[in-house]
Each structure stands twice: as structure tokens, then as C-alpha cells.
Write a protein that holds these residues in place. Structure first.
Motif, PDB file in Angstrom:
ATOM      1  N   GLN A  48     117.731  71.769 -84.082  1.00 13.69           N
ATOM      2  CA  GLN A  48     117.507  70.572 -84.884  1.00 13.69           C
ATOM      3  C   GLN A  48     116.840  69.483 -84.047  1.00 13.69           C
ATOM      4  O   GLN A  48     117.273  69.163 -82.944  1.00 13.69           O
ATOM      5  CB  GLN A  48     118.830  70.056 -85.448  1.00 13.69           C
ATOM      6  CG  GLN A  48     118.655  68.894 -86.412  1.00 13.69           C
ATOM      7  CD  GLN A  48     119.977  68.465 -87.021  1.00 13.69           C
ATOM      8  OE1 GLN A  48     121.023  69.002 -86.661  1.00 13.69           O
ATOM      9  NE2 GLN A  48     119.938  67.521 -87.937  1.00 13.69           N
ATOM     10  N   VAL A  49     115.761  68.908 -84.592  1.00 12.71           N
ATOM     11  CA  VAL A  49     115.007  67.871 -83.886  1.00 12.71           C
ATOM     12  C   VAL A  49     115.678  66.526 -84.102  1.00 12.71           C
ATOM     13  O   VAL A  49     115.947  66.142 -85.245  1.00 12.71           O
ATOM     14  CB  VAL A  49     113.554  67.815 -84.397  1.00 12.71           C
ATOM     15  CG1 VAL A  49     112.804  66.671 -83.719  1.00 12.71           C
ATOM     16  CG2 VAL A  49     112.851  69.135 -84.133  1.00 12.71           C
ATOM     17  N   PRO A  50     115.957  65.782 -83.041  1.00 10.16           N
ATOM     18  CA  PRO A  50     116.567  64.457 -83.229  1.00 10.16           C
ATOM     19  C   PRO A  50     115.621  63.545 -83.986  1.00 10.16           C
ATOM     20  O   PRO A  50     114.402  63.620 -83.816  1.00 10.16           O
ATOM     21  CB  PRO A  50     116.801  63.964 -81.799  1.00 10.16           C
ATOM     22  CG  PRO A  50     115.866  64.760 -80.952  1.00 10.16           C
ATOM     23  CD  PRO A  50     115.715  66.078 -81.626  1.00 10.16           C
ATOM     24  N   PRO A  51     116.141  62.680 -84.846  1.00 11.66           N
ATOM     25  CA  PRO A  51     115.275  61.787 -85.622  1.00 11.66           C
ATOM     26  C   PRO A  51     114.573  60.783 -84.726  1.00 11.66           C
ATOM     27  O   PRO A  51     115.015  60.481 -83.617  1.00 11.66           O
ATOM     28  CB  PRO A  51     116.252  61.086 -86.572  1.00 11.66           C
ATOM     29  CG  PRO A  51     117.570  61.139 -85.853  1.00 11.66           C
ATOM     30  CD  PRO A  51     117.567  62.440 -85.111  1.00 11.66           C
ATOM     31  N   ILE A  52     113.457  60.235 -85.218  1.00 17.36           N
ATOM     32  CA  ILE A  52     112.715  59.211 -84.484  1.00 17.36           C
ATOM     33  C   ILE A  52     113.505  57.905 -84.521  1.00 17.36           C
ATOM     34  O   ILE A  52     113.953  57.464 -85.569  1.00 17.36           O
ATOM     35  CB  ILE A  52     111.321  59.020 -85.111  1.00 17.36           C
ATOM     36  CG1 ILE A  52     110.505  60.303 -84.972  1.00 17.36           C
ATOM     37  CG2 ILE A  52     110.595  57.852 -84.455  1.00 17.36           C
ATOM     38  CD1 ILE A  52     109.211  60.285 -85.734  1.00 17.36           C
ATOM     39  N   ASP A  53     113.685  57.307 -83.345  1.00 18.08           N
ATOM     40  CA  ASP A  53     114.445  56.070 -83.230  1.00 18.08           C
ATOM     41  C   ASP A  53     113.513  54.882 -83.488  1.00 18.08           C
ATOM     42  O   ASP A  53     112.582  54.644 -82.728  1.00 18.08           O
ATOM     43  CB  ASP A  53     115.058  55.973 -81.829  1.00 18.08           C
ATOM     44  CG  ASP A  53     116.108  54.873 -81.731  1.00 18.08           C
ATOM     45  OD1 ASP A  53     116.098  53.981 -82.593  1.00 18.08           O
ATOM     46  OD2 ASP A  53     116.922  54.921 -80.797  1.00 18.08           O
ATOM     47  N   ARG A  54     113.771  54.151 -84.556  1.00 21.04           N
ATOM     48  CA  ARG A  54     112.908  53.029 -84.932  1.00 21.04           C
ATOM     49  C   ARG A  54     113.598  51.675 -84.742  1.00 21.04           C
ATOM     50  O   ARG A  54     113.092  50.667 -85.223  1.00 21.04           O
ATOM     51  CB  ARG A  54     112.470  53.173 -86.402  1.00 21.04           C
ATOM     52  CG  ARG A  54     111.711  54.459 -86.683  1.00 21.04           C
ATOM     53  CD  ARG A  54     111.302  54.557 -88.157  1.00 21.04           C
ATOM     54  NE  ARG A  54     110.641  55.812 -88.434  1.00 21.04           N
ATOM     55  CZ  ARG A  54     109.344  56.046 -88.264  1.00 21.04           C
ATOM     56  NH1 ARG A  54     108.580  55.063 -87.809  1.00 21.04           N
ATOM     57  NH2 ARG A  54     108.808  57.202 -88.522  1.00 21.04           N
ATOM     58  N   ARG A  55     114.702  51.649 -84.051  1.00 23.21           N
ATOM     59  CA  ARG A  55     115.498  50.411 -84.023  1.00 23.21           C
ATOM     60  C   ARG A  55     114.780  49.266 -83.308  1.00 23.21           C
ATOM     61  O   ARG A  55     115.061  48.105 -83.591  1.00 23.21           O
ATOM     62  CB  ARG A  55     116.870  50.688 -83.402  1.00 23.21           C
ATOM     63  CG  ARG A  55     116.897  50.869 -81.914  1.00 23.21           C
ATOM     64  CD  ARG A  55     118.295  51.282 -81.452  1.00 23.21           C
ATOM     65  NE  ARG A  55     118.525  52.694 -81.670  1.00 23.21           N
ATOM     66  CZ  ARG A  55     119.741  53.223 -81.777  1.00 23.21           C
ATOM     67  NH1 ARG A  55     120.808  52.441 -81.722  1.00 23.21           N
ATOM     68  NH2 ARG A  55     119.894  54.521 -81.947  1.00 23.21           N
ATOM     69  N   PHE A  56     113.856  49.563 -82.380  1.00 27.53           N
ATOM     70  CA  PHE A  56     113.168  48.490 -81.663  1.00 27.53           C
ATOM     71  C   PHE A  56     111.720  48.299 -82.128  1.00 27.53           C
ATOM     72  O   PHE A  56     110.987  47.535 -81.529  1.00 27.53           O
ATOM     73  CB  PHE A  56     113.193  48.758 -80.159  1.00 27.53           C
ATOM     74  CG  PHE A  56     114.588  48.686 -79.577  1.00 27.53           C
ATOM     75  CD1 PHE A  56     115.358  47.547 -79.736  1.00 27.53           C
ATOM     76  CD2 PHE A  56     115.125  49.765 -78.888  1.00 27.53           C
ATOM     77  CE1 PHE A  56     116.638  47.474 -79.210  1.00 27.53           C
ATOM     78  CE2 PHE A  56     116.405  49.696 -78.352  1.00 27.53           C
ATOM     79  CZ  PHE A  56     117.158  48.552 -78.519  1.00 27.53           C
ATOM     80  N   ARG A  57     111.331  48.961 -83.158  1.00 24.45           N
ATOM     81  CA  ARG A  57     109.974  48.786 -83.674  1.00 24.45           C
ATOM     82  C   ARG A  57     109.915  47.552 -84.566  1.00 24.45           C
ATOM     83  O   ARG A  57     110.784  47.337 -85.407  1.00 24.45           O
ATOM     84  CB  ARG A  57     109.538  50.023 -84.463  1.00 24.45           C
ATOM     85  CG  ARG A  57     109.443  51.273 -83.594  1.00 24.45           C
ATOM     86  CD  ARG A  57     108.719  52.387 -84.296  1.00 24.45           C
ATOM     87  NE  ARG A  57     108.668  53.585 -83.483  1.00 24.45           N
ATOM     88  CZ  ARG A  57     108.021  54.688 -83.824  1.00 24.45           C
ATOM     89  NH1 ARG A  57     107.374  54.731 -84.985  1.00 24.45           N
ATOM     90  NH2 ARG A  57     108.008  55.740 -83.042  1.00 24.45           N
ATOM     91  N   ARG A  58     108.869  46.772 -84.393  1.00 32.44           N
ATOM     92  CA  ARG A  58     108.747  45.529 -85.152  1.00 32.44           C
ATOM     93  C   ARG A  58     108.162  45.761 -86.547  1.00 32.44           C
ATOM     94  O   ARG A  58     108.384  44.964 -87.445  1.00 32.44           O
ATOM     95  CB  ARG A  58     107.847  44.536 -84.401  1.00 32.44           C
ATOM     96  CG  ARG A  58     108.411  44.046 -83.096  1.00 32.44           C
ATOM     97  CD  ARG A  58     107.630  42.845 -82.598  1.00 32.44           C
ATOM     98  NE  ARG A  58     107.806  41.693 -83.478  1.00 32.44           N
ATOM     99  CZ  ARG A  58     106.924  41.255 -84.353  1.00 32.44           C
ATOM    100  NH1 ARG A  58     105.774  41.889 -84.520  1.00 32.44           N
ATOM    101  NH2 ARG A  58     107.147  40.199 -85.086  1.00 32.44           N
ATOM    102  N   ILE A  59     107.381  46.799 -86.724  1.00 30.81           N
ATOM    103  CA  ILE A  59     106.683  47.025 -87.985  1.00 30.81           C
ATOM    104  C   ILE A  59     107.462  48.015 -88.835  1.00 30.81           C
ATOM    105  O   ILE A  59     107.674  49.160 -88.432  1.00 30.81           O
ATOM    106  CB  ILE A  59     105.257  47.551 -87.727  1.00 30.81           C
ATOM    107  CG1 ILE A  59     104.469  46.566 -86.864  1.00 30.81           C
ATOM    108  CG2 ILE A  59     104.522  47.792 -89.036  1.00 30.81           C
ATOM    109  CD1 ILE A  59     103.089  47.046 -86.481  1.00 30.81           C
ATOM    110  N   ASN A  60     107.887  47.552 -90.016  1.00 33.45           N
ATOM    111  CA  ASN A  60     108.570  48.475 -90.925  1.00 33.45           C
ATOM    112  C   ASN A  60     107.531  49.320 -91.668  1.00 33.45           C
ATOM    113  O   ASN A  60     106.319  49.148 -91.508  1.00 33.45           O
ATOM    114  CB  ASN A  60     109.476  47.724 -91.901  1.00 33.45           C
ATOM    115  CG  ASN A  60     108.709  46.689 -92.711  1.00 33.45           C
ATOM    116  OD1 ASN A  60     107.523  46.850 -92.998  1.00 33.45           O
ATOM    117  ND2 ASN A  60     109.381  45.606 -93.086  1.00 33.45           N
ATOM    118  N   LYS A  61     107.995  50.204 -92.527  1.00 34.13           N
ATOM    119  CA  LYS A  61     107.088  51.159 -93.162  1.00 34.13           C
ATOM    120  C   LYS A  61     106.091  50.475 -94.096  1.00 34.13           C
ATOM    121  O   LYS A  61     104.919  50.855 -94.158  1.00 34.13           O
ATOM    122  CB  LYS A  61     107.897  52.216 -93.912  1.00 34.13           C
ATOM    123  CG  LYS A  61     108.639  53.170 -92.991  1.00 34.13           C
ATOM    124  CD  LYS A  61     109.324  54.279 -93.764  1.00 34.13           C
ATOM    125  CE  LYS A  61     110.008  55.258 -92.814  1.00 34.13           C
ATOM    126  NZ  LYS A  61     110.676  56.363 -93.544  1.00 34.13           N
TER     127      LYS A  61
END
Length: 442
Positions: A48-61
Motif C-alpha cells: 500500500q502506497v502512503p498518501p501524499i501529505d498536503r498539510r504544509f501546502r499553501r494551495i488547496n485543490k
């Protein structure tokens, strides 16, 4: 008679035993797991591939979708790379640095000027753009535009300059931001028969958002929807500053994993393109970039270790990339990290660009000294190219980090943060008191 009764009683017993057996067998079939759900140690399915960590990204989807849309409109609507033998643009816009490197400023100064010049060209229908930089190095030794037709190279710019009527070339010492807000450059340059405009200093492009004569092109590329200075810079960085040349990519190869598992940027605009995301085997890392110039080294390293504490709590490895403008400063940072790590129960993995690469910014002249790492290089071009490589390498690696830490007055880290669009903390030193706060210059 007795025998008959005995057989009858045994028959009932046998019937009961058979009934119980059938019942248990049927129940077992219904309750036993299906073959697809059983654990098979010989299965070839990937882990199983760990999910991408987006907690420090400034731009939401949703914001990412807007930026990608603007980028797509530019890539399909603006063709800056003309074919000189067949096509002559109505205007050629040049960022020019061919003589005195000191007058052109530092690496980050040049990135900002190039960004402004690029938008200036984009807002003139049919104009072409080139980074005509040869002092102290050529820009296209290190970065390639993505796609390739988004910018001319130095040789193409030379083609036009050598054949242009000198009277049609306008050289401006500084393109000032006040003029970007109100002047109708199209009418002015046409009336003066200007075919090439060049400058070594292009000031802040933000006033171009207000110029009425540029509105049509702004709307064409959906740039009016971009609210912050950093989002405009992100657009240019994706086109001009994200893709290393083959030569620079070779120098960056030892840092492939630190850069997310890839070195060359993906040309795809799809948000689902795996080439635009951190590779699966890197997702259990938290990559923290630290850029220090002077004055607040210990404060920033202490803060970086605190971030590592969080990473460990999230079951992530903490990787710190250190960047500095001098060998002494880099060694000081490394010793501070080692000192703080010694007090921890976990390991901090420290990365730096090798000290075989020298510490020259673009406004500094290359001294005629012998370097152990570069003494085997015979050609002057190769010598110069490698001497200034660290400045480009450090910056590009910082743009791939998950979290950035730097100094309040340092535009090197700020431009890297604009390109990365990740959470960035900055230090400020007042009366020997170091304070860390979230970056606000977005």
C-alpha cells in the motif's frame, strides 16, 4: 423384535449424525473467507502506497485548479520562441545582463527581473521574450523553459540583435514599476519604431495588474484571477525556473530522492500526473529546507529540530537540507544540527550540496584561483559553469521541500517559497532576540 428395535434406534442416531454433519458443512462454506480475501504470501500485489501529505501546502485543490488553468492558457496562447529565419516578432523583450555582473544583481534579483520582463512580453500581443544573460554565466546553461517554446535562448536573442537596426533598439537602465501601472507601451513603442526593448532591471510586476492597456492580455491568460505576488511568480517559475538543463540535472542526480524522486519537471498539467508528485518511496519523509546567511543560525536550526519532532510524531523521517552562501556558514549550520540531534532519541538526516561546488553568487566575479574539485576542467566555459552551479542547485532543491525556514530579509528563500508554495517560517533578529514567524509576503 428386539433386533428390529435396535436397528431402528441406530438408524435414528445415524440420521441425526448425518444431519448434524450436513449442517456444519453448510455453515462452514458460508462463513469461510473467499479466496480473494485470504492472505496470500505469494501475491504479487504492490504494498500500500502512503498518501501524499498536503498539510504544509499553501494551495488547496480549487486554487490549484485556477493556477493550472492560467498556466494552460499561457502555454496555448503565448508563443515566445520565434523561429528567427521565418518570423519576426513585433517586439522582442530582453532581460539583459551581458557586461557588468555586479550591476545586474544577485541570483534572486535576476529571477525577479526575469519574471517582470516575461509578464511585460506576455501583455504585448505577439511579443517574444528572451533571457539575454551572459555575465557571469548564461541562464540557459542551467534552466530550460517548459515547454521549450515558452522562451527564446541566448543564441536566438543574439540573432535578432545582430540584424536589428540600432535605431530600433531601446535600452532602458531600469523599467520602473510606476510606469507599469499607467503607460501604454504598445502605442509609445510603435510610434517610436521600437522593435527590441532591453533592460537589466525590471522592477516589481504587480502594477501590471492595474494597467488598462494590458487588460485584454491579462484576461486572455486569466491572470486577473491571481490575487498574490507569489502566485504570479509561481506561474513564471513553472515556465522558466522549474526544469534544469541536462547538464544541471546531472549535477543534481545525487539529490534525486531529496527532490521528490524526480529531477526534471513534468510537462503535463494534469493534477493526477505521478510525475508532479512526490514519489511513493519518499512519502514517509518530511523534507525541511533551511537557508541561513548570518545572524540567526541557532534560532533557525532549533526551529527546524522542533519541526522534526512533529515529523517523528507523525511516523515520518526528518530530512533537513541546509543551504548557505559560504562554506563557513554551511559548516556552522551542520555543527548546530549535529549538536541538537545529539539530544534526541531519533536520527535527523542532513543533506547539503557537496562542498566541491564553490560558493559564488551571480553578482560576484570568479576569482582566478585553483580549486581542487575543478582543477581538471580545461575549458573556461566548463570552469565557469560549474563554479556558479551551487547557487542554482541550492535554490532548485529548496523549491522541492515540504517546509522551508529562512531569514526575513532574504529574497533567496522567499522566491524559493513562492515557487514551492509550501509553509515557510522566517526568523528576525532584534537585539540578539531571535523570533520565528510564518512568512506573510505571499
Amino acid at each position: 423384535m428386539t433386533l428390529l428395535r435396535t436397528l431402528r434406534s441406530k438408524g435414528w442416531i445415524l440420521a441425526i449424525v448425518v444431519f448434524i454433519f450436513l449442517y456444519l458443512f453448510t455453515s462452514f462454506r458460508h462463513t469461510s473467507p473467499s479466496p480473494s480475501k485470504t492472505h496470500d504470501t505469494t501475491s504479487s500485489e504492490p504494498p500500500q502506497v502512503p498518501p501524499i501529505d498536503r498539510r504544509f501546502r499553501r494551495i488547496n485543490k480549487s486554487r490549484q485548479a485556477q493556477l493550472t488553468s492560467a498556466l494552460a492558457h499561457i502555454r496555448t496562447g503565448y508563443v515566445a520562441n520565434r523561429t528567427p529565419d521565418y518570423d519576426t516578432p513585433p517586439l522582442l523583450v530582453l532581460y539583459r545582463c551581458t557586461d557588468d555582473a555586479a550591476q545586474c544583481g544577485s541570483f534572486q534579483d535576476r529571477l525577479l527581473s526575469i519574471a517582470s520582463a516575461y509578464f511585460f512580453a506576455m501583455f504585448w500581443d505577439g511579443a517574444a521574450f528572451a533571457c539575454h544573460m551572459r555575465s557571469p554565466v548564461r541562464f540557459d546553461w542551467y534552466f530550460e523553459s517548459l515547454p521549450s517554446y515558452m522562451s527564446m535562448n541566448t543564441d536566438q536573442a543574439n540573432f535578432y540583435l545582430e540584424r536589428a537596426d540600432p535605431a530600433s533598439i531601446l535600452t532602458v537602465p531600469t523599467m520602473q514599476r510606476e510606469a507599469f501601472a499607467k503607460d501604454n507601451f504598445v502605442d509609445t513603442y510603435r510610434s517610436q519604431n521600437v522593435r527590441i526593448v532591453q533592460s537589466s532591471h525590471w522592477e516589481d510586476w504587480s502594477n501590471m495588474q492595474k494597467n488598462p492597456s494590458m487588460q485584454k492580455q491579462r484576461d486572455k491568460y486569466q491572470l486577473g484571477r491571481l490575487a498574490t505576488q507569489s502566485e504570479w511568480f509561481w506561474i513564471v517559475s513553472q515556465l522558466l525556473f522549474s526544469n534544469p538543463t541536462s547538464w544541471l540535472a546531472k549535477q543534481l542526480e545525487p539529490h534525486r530522492d531529496l527532490m521528490g524522486g524526480y529531477i526534471h519537471a513534468s510537462e503535463s498539467l494534469s493534477p493526477y500526473d505521478p510525475g508532479k508528485e512526490v514519489a511513493p518511496h519518499i512519502r514517509h519523509w518530511l523534507r525541511v529546507g533551511v537557508r541561513a546567511t548570518s545572524g540567526s543560525d541557532e534560532c533557525m536550526v532549533s526551529h527546524a529540530i522542533n519541526v522534526c519532532d512533529q515529523a517523528v510524531a507523525w511516523n515520518k523521517e526528518c530530512h533537513i537540507f541546509l543551504s548557505a552562501p559560504s562554506s563557513d556558514e554551511l559548516k556552522r549550520l551542520q555543527s548546530l544540527v549535529n549538536r541538537y540531534e545529539a539530544k534526541k532519541t531519533y536520527r535527523v538526516i542532513v543533506h547539503t550540496v557537496s562542498q566541491d561546488y564553490e560558493f559564488y553568487d551571480l553578482h560576484e566575479s570568479l576569482e582566478t584561483r585553483t580549486s581542487n574539485a575543478l582543477s581538471f576542467i580545461e575549458s573556461k566555459e566548463a570552469r565557469v559553469k560549474q563554479a556558479y552551479a551551487r547557487t542554482f542547485m541550492d535554490w532548485l532543491i529548496l523549491t522541492r521541500m515540504d517546509y522551508l525556514i529562512g531569514e526575513e530579509q532574504d529574497m533567496y528563500i522567499k522566491t524559493a517559497a513562492w515557487a514551492a508554495q509550501v509553509h515557510t517560517d522566517l526568523s528576525s533578529v532584534t537585539h540578539d532576540d531571535c523570533r520565528i514567524s510564518a512568512m506573510k509576503d505571499w
